[in-house]
Design a protein around this motif. Structure first.
Motif, PDB file in Angstrom:
ATOM      1  N   ARG A  17      61.501 -77.036 -34.121  1.00 61.52           N
ATOM      2  CA  ARG A  17      60.267 -76.464 -33.107  1.00 61.52           C
ATOM      3  C   ARG A  17      60.591 -77.240 -31.688  1.00 61.52           C
ATOM      4  O   ARG A  17      60.461 -76.742 -30.865  1.00 61.52           O
ATOM      5  CB  ARG A  17      58.963 -76.597 -33.513  1.00 61.52           C
ATOM      6  CG  ARG A  17      58.555 -75.521 -34.553  1.00 61.52           C
ATOM      7  CD  ARG A  17      57.164 -75.448 -34.742  1.00 61.52           C
ATOM      8  NE  ARG A  17      56.188 -76.619 -34.524  1.00 61.52           N
ATOM      9  CZ  ARG A  17      55.770 -77.265 -35.504  1.00 61.52           C
ATOM     10  NH1 ARG A  17      56.065 -77.122 -36.866  1.00 61.52           N
ATOM     11  NH2 ARG A  17      55.132 -78.255 -35.417  1.00 61.52           N
ATOM     12  N   LEU A  18      60.963 -78.729 -32.020  1.00 60.08           N
ATOM     13  CA  LEU A  18      60.978 -79.495 -30.822  1.00 60.08           C
ATOM     14  C   LEU A  18      62.307 -79.025 -30.010  1.00 60.08           C
ATOM     15  O   LEU A  18      62.420 -78.850 -28.826  1.00 60.08           O
ATOM     16  CB  LEU A  18      61.471 -80.897 -31.197  1.00 60.08           C
ATOM     17  CG  LEU A  18      60.006 -81.685 -31.635  1.00 60.08           C
ATOM     18  CD1 LEU A  18      60.394 -82.973 -32.121  1.00 60.08           C
ATOM     19  CD2 LEU A  18      59.297 -81.825 -30.312  1.00 60.08           C
ATOM     20  N   ARG A  19      63.500 -78.808 -30.865  1.00 57.89           N
ATOM     21  CA  ARG A  19      64.686 -78.113 -30.141  1.00 57.89           C
ATOM     22  C   ARG A  19      64.405 -76.630 -29.230  1.00 57.89           C
ATOM     23  O   ARG A  19      64.957 -76.577 -28.133  1.00 57.89           O
ATOM     24  CB  ARG A  19      66.037 -77.740 -31.437  1.00 57.89           C
ATOM     25  CG  ARG A  19      66.387 -79.143 -31.586  1.00 57.89           C
ATOM     26  CD  ARG A  19      67.609 -78.613 -32.714  1.00 57.89           C
ATOM     27  NE  ARG A  19      68.211 -79.958 -33.263  1.00 57.89           N
ATOM     28  CZ  ARG A  19      68.605 -80.316 -34.403  1.00 57.89           C
ATOM     29  NH1 ARG A  19      68.146 -79.124 -35.268  1.00 57.89           N
ATOM     30  NH2 ARG A  19      69.139 -81.322 -34.795  1.00 57.89           N
ATOM     31  N   ALA A  23      64.944 -76.433 -25.575  1.00 54.57           N
ATOM     32  CA  ALA A  23      65.801 -75.593 -24.948  1.00 54.57           C
ATOM     33  C   ALA A  23      65.149 -74.678 -23.894  1.00 54.57           C
ATOM     34  O   ALA A  23      65.910 -74.329 -22.861  1.00 54.57           O
ATOM     35  CB  ALA A  23      66.343 -74.793 -26.025  1.00 54.57           C
ATOM     36  N   LYS A  24      63.970 -74.377 -24.223  1.00 54.72           N
ATOM     37  CA  LYS A  24      63.398 -73.424 -23.102  1.00 54.72           C
ATOM     38  C   LYS A  24      63.251 -74.176 -21.758  1.00 54.72           C
ATOM     39  O   LYS A  24      63.161 -73.742 -20.694  1.00 54.72           O
ATOM     40  CB  LYS A  24      61.929 -73.051 -23.529  1.00 54.72           C
ATOM     41  CG  LYS A  24      61.736 -72.137 -24.729  1.00 54.72           C
ATOM     42  CD  LYS A  24      60.428 -71.897 -25.161  1.00 54.72           C
ATOM     43  CE  LYS A  24      60.141 -70.918 -26.381  1.00 54.72           C
ATOM     44  NZ  LYS A  24      58.839 -70.879 -26.807  1.00 54.72           N
ATOM     45  N   TYR A  32      62.789 -84.378 -23.785  1.00 54.24           N
ATOM     46  CA  TYR A  32      61.566 -83.412 -24.065  1.00 54.24           C
ATOM     47  C   TYR A  32      60.438 -84.312 -24.804  1.00 54.24           C
ATOM     48  O   TYR A  32      59.553 -84.549 -24.390  1.00 54.24           O
ATOM     49  CB  TYR A  32      61.954 -82.354 -24.989  1.00 54.24           C
ATOM     50  CG  TYR A  32      60.596 -81.376 -25.440  1.00 54.24           C
ATOM     51  CD1 TYR A  32      60.087 -80.523 -24.188  1.00 54.24           C
ATOM     52  CD2 TYR A  32      59.904 -81.594 -26.505  1.00 54.24           C
ATOM     53  CE1 TYR A  32      58.794 -79.850 -24.602  1.00 54.24           C
ATOM     54  CE2 TYR A  32      58.857 -80.810 -26.699  1.00 54.24           C
ATOM     55  CZ  TYR A  32      58.229 -80.297 -25.770  1.00 54.24           C
ATOM     56  OH  TYR A  32      57.061 -79.499 -25.925  1.00 54.24           O
ATOM     57  N   VAL A  33      60.862 -85.105 -25.865  1.00 50.22           N
ATOM     58  CA  VAL A  33      59.995 -86.026 -26.532  1.00 50.22           C
ATOM     59  C   VAL A  33      59.403 -87.160 -25.643  1.00 50.22           C
ATOM     60  O   VAL A  33      58.182 -87.345 -25.588  1.00 50.22           O
ATOM     61  CB  VAL A  33      60.494 -86.472 -27.663  1.00 50.22           C
ATOM     62  CG1 VAL A  33      59.606 -87.639 -28.247  1.00 50.22           C
ATOM     63  CG2 VAL A  33      60.820 -85.450 -28.802  1.00 50.22           C
TER      64      VAL A  33
END
Length: 71
Positions: A17-19, A23-24, A32-33
């Motif tokens: 989900r993090l990926r 990616a979005k 992102y984190v």
């Protein structure tokens, strides 16, 4: 400002989900984190500042002003 390594063990489903979220936004999972943590930290500090301001001025921003003076 230096950097430090933080190692996390997370569930594969969460990593997927993090990926997807990263990616979005065209970001790496690490970026992102980190941005998410920075945003959450800012939100907490901002809320604390608002709370402190309300304690000082009152929720309506009327500290030291009588109700008859507000109109």
């Amino acid at each position: 400002m230096g950097s430090t390594v933080l190692s996390l063990r997370i569930d594969g489903e969460l990593l997927d989900r993090l990926r997807q979220h990263a990616a979005k936004r065209g970001m790496s999972v690490q970026d992102y984190v980190v941005r998410t943590l920075i945003r959450d930290d800012f939100d907490e500090r901002f809320k604390a500042a608002v709370d402190e301001t309300e304690r000082f001025y009152g929720p309506e921003g009327t500290a030291g002003v009588g109700a008859e003076e507000i109109t």
